[in-house]
Scaffold this active site. Structure first.
Site: not given
Ligand code: HXC
Ligand code: NAP
Length: 293
Positions: A21-24, A104, A154, A196, A206
């Protein structure tokens, strides 16, 4: 002040670090700092175009080579291919930063089974896939190395509305501590960071879409009344992945301005009480004391 780089310039000289996940977002920020400290960095995720653009920008900013490799961490074969690519380019790998995540907000009962397992697969299976492939290699090569996992607060408190993520991050924390105990004898350290709120596009789109960002402003949940700066996290990550933290193993370090404790302490919400109200409350309490004598 808190935005200043912390470690000395050559702190990661000679190290090669793979950042999932190093691209963003935070992965990009930590990778950039590793480069500035002299490391070779491999960034990886599913979107090659994003990675290539980031790699180019990082190279311009730091003057160092960055390898961008497409890899879905859910797929073990892609992870072993990533490791091979990294070794082919840089000779060896010394550090793994498991940062990739999927998440999400949603009421749990609205999730399909696939939605639940998608998040678990990215976070927990992705981290275990990378740790397993890299760990096997390091043990076979008798090479010391460091694993650093990004969890969240969490992971130990749990959280509503992000239940798959909470389960997965809790699992990653258990993995961190378990491998620290098991692989320590091979010179492989395993630690975690629990950040945090650090606003990134990936997370905020999300977790706080639309009006939620304003209504549920994270700043108000943090005792320090601010969110984290990327460099603060990068400083901690660089320290934990460097040899300067060589005796830290199996630890999780929280960097959240006190956010989770703010939610945990039963009386913490009393910060809403004004000085005038305190005057009144104090009188009421004192009166109770004297009436009991
Ligand atoms: C309900 C959802 C949904 C939503 C997707 N789905 N979004 N269900 N509500 N909002 C369902 C889809 O319908 C599908 O189920 C299944 O989830 C998989 O979705 P896909 O889109 O096919 O998956 P994919 O393309 O692999 O994408 C994965 C993803 C997406 C997690 C859904 O959001 C993603 O690519 N995220 C990567 C980056 C990311 O999430 N970054 C944030 C990290 S932040 P069905 O049954 O329809 O097939 C973090 C911070 C924590 O962790 C703490 C913060 C303080
Ligand atoms: P982000 O920019 O969305 O980073 C998530 C990264 O994971 C993206 O670069 C995404 O790239 C990559 N990724 C997702 N699915 C993948 C897969 N299947 N294979 C390889 N790469 C995948 O969000 P962020 O806020 O920087 O989050 C980084 C980390 O910090 C996460 O572990 C998150 O849980 C943690 N975190 C963040 C916060 C916050 O406040 N931001 C707080 C607590 C913890 P692609 O979509 O190109 O795959």
């Amino acid at each position: 002040m808190y935005n200043e780089p912390m470690l000395r310039d050559d702190a990661l000289e000679g190290k090669t670090i793979v950042v999932t996940g190093g691209g963003t977002g935070l992965g990009r920020a930590m990778s950039t700092y590793f480069l500035k400290l002299g490391a070779n960095v491999v960034i990886t995720s599913r979107k090659l175009e994003v990675l290539q653009k980031t790699a180019e920008e990082m190279q311009i900013e730091t003057g160092r080579k960055v390898l961008a490799v497409k890899c879905d961490v859910r797929n073990y074969d892609e992870v072993t291919a990533l490791l091979e690519d990294a070794i082919k380019t840089f000779g060896s790998v010394n550090g793994l930063l498991n940062n990739a995540a999927g998440n999400f907000i949603s009421p749990t009962e609205r999730l399909s089974a696939n939605a639940f397992s998608t998040v678990i697969d990215i976070v927990l299976k992705g981290t275990s896939n990378c740790s397993l492939a890299f760990g096997k290699h390091w043990i076979e090569q008798k090479q010391p190395a460091t694993i650093l996992n990004i969890v969240t607060t969490y992971a130990f408190t749990g959280s509503a509305y992000v239940v798959p993520s909470a389960c997965a991050k809790g699992g990653v924390l258990a993995l961190t501590r378990s491998l620290a105990a098991e692989w320590g004898r091979h010179g492989i350290r395993s630690n975690a960071i629990a950040p945090g709120p650090f606003p990134t596009k990936g997370a905020w789109d999300r977790l706080l879409p639309g009006e939620l960002a304003e209504k549920f402003n994270f700043k108000n949940r943090v005792p320090l009344k601010r969110v984290g700066e990327y460099q603060e996290l990068a400083n901690l990550a660089a320290f934990l992945i460097s040899d300067f933290s060589g005796y830290i193993n199996g630890e999780v370090i929280t960097i959240d301005g006190g956010e989770w404790l703010q939610g945990a302490g039963q009386f913490n919400a009393l910060e809403a009480v004004t000085p005038e109200m305190w005057d009144m409350l104090e009188q009421m309490i004192r009166k109770t004391n004297t009436s009991q004598i």
